[in-house]
Design an enzyme around this catalytic site. Structure first.
Site, short mmCIF file in Angstrom:
data_model
loop_
_atom_site.label_atom_id
_atom_site.label_comp_id
_atom_site.label_asym_id
_atom_site.label_seq_id
_atom_site.Cartn_x
_atom_site.Cartn_y
_atom_site.Cartn_z
N GLU A 43 0.81 -1.22 0.00
CA GLU A 43 0.00 0.00 0.00
C GLU A 43 0.85 1.27 0.00
O GLU A 43 0.41 2.31 -0.50
CB GLU A 43 -0.97 0.02 1.18
CG GLU A 43 -2.11 -0.99 1.09
CD GLU A 43 -1.76 -2.34 1.69
OE1 GLU A 43 -0.57 -2.57 2.01
OE2 GLU A 43 -2.68 -3.17 1.86
N LYS A 87 -17.51 0.00 6.38
CA LYS A 87 -18.08 -1.01 5.49
C LYS A 87 -19.60 -0.87 5.37
O LYS A 87 -20.15 -0.97 4.27
CB LYS A 87 -17.71 -2.39 6.05
CG LYS A 87 -17.97 -3.56 5.12
CD LYS A 87 -17.39 -4.83 5.74
CE LYS A 87 -17.94 -6.05 5.04
NZ LYS A 87 -17.05 -6.56 3.98
N PHE A 107 -11.55 -6.36 14.50
CA PHE A 107 -10.50 -6.91 13.64
C PHE A 107 -10.14 -5.89 12.56
O PHE A 107 -11.00 -5.35 11.89
CB PHE A 107 -10.98 -8.21 12.99
CG PHE A 107 -9.96 -8.79 12.04
CD1 PHE A 107 -8.72 -9.22 12.51
CD2 PHE A 107 -10.24 -8.90 10.69
CE1 PHE A 107 -7.78 -9.74 11.63
CE2 PHE A 107 -9.30 -9.42 9.80
CZ PHE A 107 -8.07 -9.85 10.29
N GLN A 108 -8.87 -5.63 12.40
CA GLN A 108 -8.34 -4.68 11.41
C GLN A 108 -8.93 -3.27 11.57
O GLN A 108 -9.16 -2.58 10.59
CB GLN A 108 -8.52 -5.20 9.99
CG GLN A 108 -7.67 -6.45 9.76
CD GLN A 108 -7.54 -6.83 8.29
OE1 GLN A 108 -8.42 -6.58 7.50
NE2 GLN A 108 -6.41 -7.44 7.96
N MET A 142 24.71 8.22 1.27
CA MET A 142 24.64 9.54 1.88
C MET A 142 24.97 9.48 3.36
O MET A 142 25.63 10.38 3.91
CB MET A 142 23.25 10.15 1.67
CG MET A 142 23.14 11.58 2.15
SD MET A 142 24.37 12.64 1.36
CE MET A 142 23.42 13.29 0.00
C1 LIG Z 1 12.77 5.50 4.74
C2 LIG Z 1 14.08 6.11 5.04
N1 LIG Z 1 14.90 5.54 5.94
C3 LIG Z 1 16.09 6.09 6.22
C4 LIG Z 1 16.49 7.25 5.61
C5 LIG Z 1 17.85 7.88 5.94
N2 LIG Z 1 18.71 7.89 4.76
C6 LIG Z 1 18.86 8.99 3.98
S1 LIG Z 1 19.85 8.73 2.67
C7 LIG Z 1 20.14 7.15 3.13
C8 LIG Z 1 21.04 6.26 2.31
C9 LIG Z 1 20.43 5.92 1.01
O1 LIG Z 1 21.22 4.90 0.43
P1 LIG Z 1 21.04 4.49 -1.07
O2 LIG Z 1 19.61 4.32 -1.41
O3 LIG Z 1 21.91 3.35 -1.36
O4 LIG Z 1 21.48 5.79 -1.86
P2 LIG Z 1 22.89 6.52 -1.99
O5 LIG Z 1 22.94 7.58 -0.94
O6 LIG Z 1 23.96 5.48 -1.82
O7 LIG Z 1 22.82 7.07 -3.35
C10 LIG Z 1 19.46 6.84 4.31
C11 LIG Z 1 19.54 5.54 5.01
C12 LIG Z 1 15.59 7.83 4.69
N3 LIG Z 1 15.85 8.97 4.06
N4 LIG Z 1 14.41 7.23 4.40
#
Ligand SMILES: Cc1ncc(C[n+]2csc(CCOP(=O)(O)OP(=O)(O)O)c2C)c(N)n1
Lengths: 162, 563
Positions: free
Chosen positions: B50, B162, B112-113, B477
């Site tokens: 979803e 529902k 439920f749900q 990052m």
């Molecule tokens: C749902 C979610 N969880 C954690 C983060 C924190 N976060 C920001 S950038 C990143 C790394 C992303 O890694 P990747 O997709 O491999 O991309 P890259 O930076 O290597 O291009 C994380 C964990 C986020 N932005 N969103």
């Protein structure tokens, strides 16, 4: 600075939590919040006492206005307004103390609304300062319980210019 | 004639012009699903999670400008939408999300749900509704779409018990809509527009800062005219990319944490910043006390709460960006016929040109494949006509920096919430809106695994979305921050344990490609982009490449770390 906001809202389920959630979610203060129906069916009136600097209060007003169920927001600090709050005080009242308690009630134009052999319940109305003064005065007798409504406010009628 | 709630829902969607519905069935909405096949004009896309339904509706909305719609069941179906809704809310994307709910008489009984999804989503929707009576259903749906698309757009959730969907009533579609408590201001105040022009006349070093609002309000045309006629340089936020052709003398680039040197310097040296549909997010402003500290600020936004929330503003203009810019153009054209704008701003534009020349966006070439180069090649191969979705992290920033966005609605990215897993489902949504366009998700190896299951959705629906993984085998990052600010302590950012993306693509019935050598890059990418099928291209890039420039958290915009 303390601000008293008057907020007209659609009286729908959840409207109170929308407003309360806005304050908690954005870290705004609520000192008191009072809600009651108005004469118009489906519309409720909230009086919210809050505080913050000018920029924060401006945000609070705008954010309130942005809620889809809010019809109107007015800051009474910008207008002449009357403000009142009601309070119930249950005071310890045994023997010799009773006379003095009743005299104090008179001086502050409070009302006795319930009496028992050792307690008196007093109703007081006023602005925040007056209620604070009353609390301080009755403290030496022993206050057992306080219930306050929070402020309600209304804009003063126009005064004819002299 | 009386209709049941389920029929009213679909009739209403049809009246709203909905042609695609992203959804996932369940007990609370099984009756609605029973009705869906009777409405072939509405195409239902069955997602695999979803969250992806909401991102897909969001991508559809960003790319097309229409309202995106999704339908999910109660309880877990509803809670799975929350990240998607919050993502759309942060970026002001018009969505209507329908959630199933337990029958009204069971609400509050921990049935439920059952979850209180209206309570859960109150802070991350523009508005939400629980429909308790079938008589209100048509009106609520009408209001939901109206709220979603009007004013500052946003997601609206409608919770459908529902029993309400099974009850019948006369179907009356409200012709008109008016809500006394909701009246967005479109028409800007004329006086404020005049004051904006006064500021512009006085300014020597003006900059336009274009935000996502320019794209939302279809104001790119007016913005471009204003910039070109009056020689005003333009910088954009991440959300504003595409609002102004990102080439030419007047283009500064993106501002903010990973903004260009020229854009960040220009903001902090400007004497006037005209911010249009931007909200001064902390990723844009850097240290707020140093932001645009020499500038007067004109701020145009349809949402009054955006104005004076983070920065002091000299001339607030509340209204639709397109109307406000048009107004400013009209006044400027009339009032200052004899003014030589080019001359007035020439010293400033020269200064900007030298910033651009001295410190352009760049990266060091090496043997390894450079992720920035991959983005440049994608631009070239797609002839700039593609719709680009991104995931979050370095991939997102490189896409923003090295792809030349020239048209609005060609960049789909989670700006405000920064939701990993956004890009691929958003690309699916955009491909639904534009079946013939090239739609590319520029991904990271971490993010793509957050909604990888949607490969099934794309393949089944024959959507030729292309996923280009800039695979650095890191949560890049976060690794970059650990390198720069945590003494190379790469705690939990290694992603070497990852699936074979080529085999994974094939397992889903998509095409899979892998590129490990720089000299194969262009040819393989070209083959993948030309394919009529869903495809993953796993590009093994330099593993410890960083995104530069970078304004460290808490630093001023002009305190950038450069390559
Ligand atoms: C749902 C979610 N969880 C954690 C983060 C924190 N976060 C920001 S950038 C990143 C790394 C992303 O890694 P990747 O997709 O491999 O991309 P890259 O930076 O290597 O291009 C994380 C964990 C986020 N932005 N969103």
């Amino acid at each position: 600075m303390r601000h008293v906001l008057s907020v007209l809202v659609e009286n729908e389920p959840g409207v109170l939590s929308r407003v309360a959630g806005l304050f908690s979610g954005r870290g705004f203060n609520i000192e008191s919040l009072n809600v009651a129906p108005t004469l118009e069916a489906g519309v409720s009136h909230m009086t919210i006492t809050t505080s913050g600097d000018e920029m924060i209060v401006e945000q609070i007003m705008k954010q309130l206005h942005k809620l889809v169920t809010v019809i109107k927001v007015v800051d009474f600090n910008e207008l002449a307004a009357v403000e009142r709050e009601m309070m119930l005080l249950k005071v310890q009242a045994e023997g010799a103390m009773r006379g003095e308690i009743l005299r104090t009630v008179d001086i502050f134009r409070c009302k006795v609304v319930d009496v028992s052999p050792n307690e008196i319940t007093i109703e007081a109305t006023g602005n925040a300062d007056k209620l604070q003064a009353i609390i301080s005065l009755f403290q030496r007798f022993g206050i057992k319980e306080v219930a306050r409504t929070g402020s309600v406010a209304m804009r003063r009628s126009m005064q004819a210019e002299v | 004639m009386e209709l049941r709630g389920t029929q009213i829902l679909l009739e209403s969607l049809q009246r709203e012009g909905v042609d695609v519905l992203f959804g996932y069935p369940g007990g609370a909405i099984i009756d609605i699903y029973d009705e869906i096949p009777r409405h072939p004009e509405i195409r239902h896309i069955l997602v695999r999670h979803e969250q992806a339904a909401v991102h897909a509706a969001d991508g559809y909305a960003r790319a097309s400008g229409k309202v995106g719609v999704c339908l999910v069941t109660s309880g877990p179906g509803a809670t799975n939408t929350v990240t998607g809704i919050a993502t759309a809310y942060c970026d002001s994307i018009p969505l209507v999300v329908f959630t199933g709910q337990v029958p009204t008489k069971l609400i509050g009984n921990d049935a439920f749900q059952e979850v209180d999804i209206v309570g859960i989503t109150r802070p991350c929707t523009k508005h939400n509704f629980l429909v308790k009576d079938v008589k209100n259903l048509a009106k609520v749906i009408r209001e939901a779409f109206y709220l979603a698309r009007s004013g500052r757009p946003g997601p609206v959730l409608v919770d459908l018990p529902k029993d309400v969907m099974l009850a019948a009533t006369e179907f009356v579609w409200p012709d008109d809509i008016s809500m006394r408590s909701y009246n967005p201001t479109y028409k800007p105040n004329l006086n404020q527009l005049r004051r904006s022009v006064d500021e512009l006349v006085k300014a020597k070093n003006p900059v336009i800062l274009a935000g996502g609002g320019v794209i939302m309000s279809n104001a790119a045309q007016q913005l471009t005219e204003l910039s070109r006629e009056f020689h005003i340089p333009v910088a954009a936020t991440l959300m504003g990319l595409g609002a102004f052709p990102s080439n030419g003398d007047l283009w500064l680039g993106m501002v903010g944490m990973h903004g260009t040197y020229a854009a960040n310097m220009a903001i902090n040296h400007a004497d006037l910043v005209i911010a249009v549909g931007a909200r001064f997010d902390d990723r844009v402003t850097g240290r707020i006390s140093a932001f645009a500290s020499k500038a007067r600020i004109v701020h145009i936004d349809i949402d009054p709460t955006s104005i004076r929330k983070n920065v002091e503003v000299d001339v607030p203009v509340v209204g639709d960006c397109a109307q406000a810019l048009q107004g400013i153009l009209d006044i400027c054209r009339k009032r200052n016929e004899n003014m030589d704008w080019e001359e007035k701003h020439s010293a400033w534009i020269q200064e900007i040109a030298s910033w651009k020349k001295d410190k352009p966006l760049c990266y060091c070439k090496s043997e390894a494949i450079k992720p920035q180069h991959v983005v440049e090649v994608l631009y070239k191969l797609g002839k700039g006509e593609a719709i680009i979705a991104t995931e979050v992290g370095q991939n997102q920033m490189w896409a923003a920096q090295f792809y030349t966005f020239t048209k609005p609605r060609t960049l789909l990215t989670s700006g405000g919430l920064g939701t990993m897993g956004y890009g691929f489902p958003a690309a699916i949504g955009a491909q639904m809106a534009f079946p013939d366009k090239l739609v590319i998700d520029i991904a990271g190896d971490g993010s793509i695994q957050m909604n990888i299951q949607e490969l099934a959705t794309a393949v089944y629906n024959k959507l030729p979305v292309k996923i280009i993984i800039l695979n650095n085998m890191h949560l890049g990052m976060v690794r970059q921050w650990q390198e720069l600010f945590f003494n190379h302590n790469y705690s939990s950012t290694n992603m070497e344990a990852q699936p074979d993306f080529v085999k994974l693509a094939e397992a889903y019935g998509a095409e899979g490609y892998r590129i490990t050598e720089a000299d194969k890059l262009e040819a393989v990418l070209a083959t993948a982009l030309a394919s009529p099928n869903t495809a993953i291209v796993d590009v093994h890039v330099e593993r410890e490449e960083n995104v530069y420039p970078m304004v460290p958290a808490g630093a001023a915009l002009d305190e950038m770390l450069l390559v």
